[in-house]
Design a protein around this motif. Sequence first.
Motif, short mmCIF file in Angstrom:
data_model
loop_
_atom_site.label_atom_id
_atom_site.label_comp_id
_atom_site.label_asym_id
_atom_site.label_seq_id
_atom_site.Cartn_x
_atom_site.Cartn_y
_atom_site.Cartn_z
N LYS A 1 0.85 -1.19 0.00
CA LYS A 1 0.00 0.00 0.00
C LYS A 1 0.88 1.24 0.00
O LYS A 1 2.06 1.19 0.32
N TYR A 2 0.27 2.36 -0.34
CA TYR A 2 1.04 3.61 -0.41
C TYR A 2 1.54 4.05 0.97
O TYR A 2 2.44 4.87 1.09
N THR A 3 0.95 3.48 2.02
CA THR A 3 1.38 3.82 3.39
C THR A 3 2.55 2.96 3.86
O THR A 3 3.11 3.24 4.92
N ASP A 4 2.92 1.94 3.11
CA ASP A 4 4.03 1.08 3.50
C ASP A 4 5.36 1.83 3.37
O ASP A 4 5.46 2.82 2.65
N PRO A 5 6.40 1.34 4.06
CA PRO A 5 7.71 1.99 3.95
C PRO A 5 8.22 2.01 2.51
O PRO A 5 7.92 1.12 1.71
N ASN B 1 -1.78 11.81 -2.83
CA ASN B 1 -1.56 12.12 -1.43
C ASN B 1 -0.50 13.19 -1.21
O ASN B 1 -0.20 13.55 -0.07
N ILE B 2 0.08 13.70 -2.31
CA ILE B 2 0.94 14.88 -2.22
C ILE B 2 0.04 16.08 -2.41
O ILE B 2 -0.53 16.27 -3.48
N SER B 3 -0.13 16.87 -1.40
CA SER B 3 -1.05 18.00 -1.49
C SER B 3 -0.45 19.11 -2.33
O SER B 3 0.76 19.24 -2.46
N GLY C 1 11.85 21.62 -5.09
CA GLY C 1 11.07 20.42 -5.34
C GLY C 1 10.13 20.11 -4.19
O GLY C 1 9.96 20.86 -3.25
N VAL C 2 9.52 18.94 -4.26
CA VAL C 2 8.52 18.55 -3.28
C VAL C 2 9.10 17.58 -2.27
O VAL C 2 8.36 16.99 -1.50
N LEU C 3 10.42 17.37 -2.28
CA LEU C 3 10.99 16.28 -1.50
C LEU C 3 11.23 16.63 -0.04
O LEU C 3 11.41 15.75 0.77
N TYR D 1 5.48 10.95 0.95
CA TYR D 1 4.82 10.41 -0.24
C TYR D 1 5.61 10.76 -1.50
O TYR D 1 5.74 9.94 -2.41
N ALA D 2 6.13 11.99 -1.55
CA ALA D 2 6.93 12.38 -2.72
C ALA D 2 8.20 11.56 -2.79
O ALA D 2 8.65 11.17 -3.88
N ASP D 3 8.80 11.27 -1.65
CA ASP D 3 10.02 10.48 -1.62
C ASP D 3 9.75 9.06 -2.11
O ASP D 3 10.52 8.50 -2.90
N LYS D 4 8.65 8.47 -1.66
CA LYS D 4 8.28 7.13 -2.13
C LYS D 4 7.99 7.14 -3.63
O LYS D 4 8.41 6.25 -4.37
N LEU D 5 7.25 8.14 -4.06
CA LEU D 5 6.90 8.23 -5.48
C LEU D 5 8.14 8.39 -6.34
O LEU D 5 8.26 7.76 -7.40
N ASP D 6 9.08 9.19 -5.89
CA ASP D 6 10.32 9.39 -6.61
C ASP D 6 11.07 8.06 -6.78
O ASP D 6 11.50 7.71 -7.88
#
Length: 634
Positions: free
Chosen positions: A193-197, A238-240, A278-280, A285-290
């Motif tokens: 899930k997106y909430t996982d590490p 989930n990145i506002s 940037g958004v980092l 969430y941005a870090d995971k997405l990256d």
Amino acid sequence: MGVELLSNEVAMADMEESSFSDSETAASVIEALEGVSKAPNMIAPADRDQYDNLLYILDPTKEMHFQDEALLVVALRTLTQAVHKIDPVFHGELLSNIFDMSIWKYGPDTGSTLLELIARLAAVADKFLDTCLHMLVNNFEPHRRSGKSTFQRSLARKEVVHSQLLMVLHYIAELVPLAPMKLKYIIGLRMPKYTDPKEVIIMFVDCMLGLENDEIGDFFGGVLLAKVVDLLTDLDVNISWEDILQEDTNKGMFDMELEDVVENADGLIDGKFIEEYGVLKGNAYADKLDGLMVVVCSHLTTWASNGRLVTVFRNLKESFRRSVMNAYKSKFVQFVMFYACSLDPEICGQEFAFMLRDIFLSRIETPISRMSAVAYLASYLSRAKFVSTSLAVDILQSLLDWCFEYCQRHNDPEKIINPKVHRIFYSGCQALMYTLCFHMRSIVDDPQLKSELLRMPMQPVLHHALSPLKVCLPSIVHEFLRQAKAANLYKKSVSFFSENLLESEFSKAFGGVERLDMFFPFDPYLLKDSDSFIRPNFKFWSSVKTTYSNCNSEDDEEFEDLDGPDFAEAGFFSENHKAEPDSDEDDDDDNDNDIELSMNKMSITPKLSIHDHLTGKHHIPARMPARIRPSVSP
């Protein structure tokens, strides 16, 4: 009778002294299995001890030293030869130990031996297939109970472990016809899930996408890729918007500039841009997405190199349509499509453009889908370096033909413009102008393409009673008209409005709640690590050669000092397409004061508010910037 495993210590000592042959060891393991293959009250104590020692050798929780792992290898090899003796009723504890093992814990040889046993068990009819597949999928990532430090050490072995897992899964899929169907279901259950590490997400998805590398990927039919796109979308939404660069909403989109951006020798954005703007910073969430974008783009590169990209891309398109295209102003996930297209512009790149065009032209798609599709299309044609100018002209012709036909069907001048009613039309017009802002110079520099552009029915569309020039984003209209004038594409002077403020009441109404009028999905990319995949093929505004780039300062001053809007006098592009005369326009002053207020006397730029005067925010029109900030106003 074979050798009895009286204790682990004795067994290891005997192994070190090479007192057992492989056949003798195999015989002892078989005896341990057979000794407990009966009712519990019939098991002799010696048989139970022998079986317990076998369980101890295969204990997945104990710390492994060299001697322990060597003994484990022997036990696993003999069990592999004796899978026909393993019974789920009598040997449940043994199977539990085996299926709870993590190959991340052992060396490559031990891991290979364990996986060979799993492959043999999976091939046993109607017994162990599901459990074997669960065990293999669980090993896509190190066991989380192993602790953070152990997890980090496992990262160094990721390539080797994933390669072993994929080899076994492909072997099982070829051996057992039902395996791919069951595997698809199990992966769905275990999908992070997106909430996982972040580490868990990246490790799991990296291994999962490896299944797409050959024929087994064809069986999955894009399901795995669709799950990844869904996960990317979940992270993205989930990145506002507050985490993204904050815009000055009083600036036009071509004036949204970052003063501190630095170009390197190749004309690319410097890392400072991503780091500082940037958004980092502090956004998990941005870090995971990256990190996940890096994984997905890496696999796209692999599929391109082994000839599977086109097959995978067609599944990716469907996922884009279902999960991304209508997501409310998605920020980054759409760049998966951008990168895939850059790897094969001739097939994938054109397919994507034609898909978006066809969605916009379709009468059965929803208005939101059509507006979103044409926003994607304009942004894609404008930002992708690999899109040829000839393709852009071909797409523009299709869009303009539709807009012209729309004008013909709505040729009765309206009393008051209602942008919401005609929002699809306005979105098409805005897409045309936005794309031409990026391509006009390259078009007019090519005699053949310029000839095609001049034949397009631009004049009857832009000067129709629906007045797209007064409804679309003023900053885009201004830049478009500025370039058209410099290219001598119309005959009479065209006035330009002030750039102080971004939009009029009409342009706000056109966008509606979703504000799709301001949605340019392929604005500059802001994720640091995955930026290296996108940047080489991305066109920044600073690299665009405009038609007025060679104009002198006097020309610019004359251009910007023109009076208020007088669009009806301009003769745009084609003389071959004549719009019906706006017969009611001469009667505006006599028949309806509201029309005069809403149309003829309307300023495309709202007046400065009281708040602007109080705060001293009197904006000075800006020249063209070096960069465009992302147009992401909510």
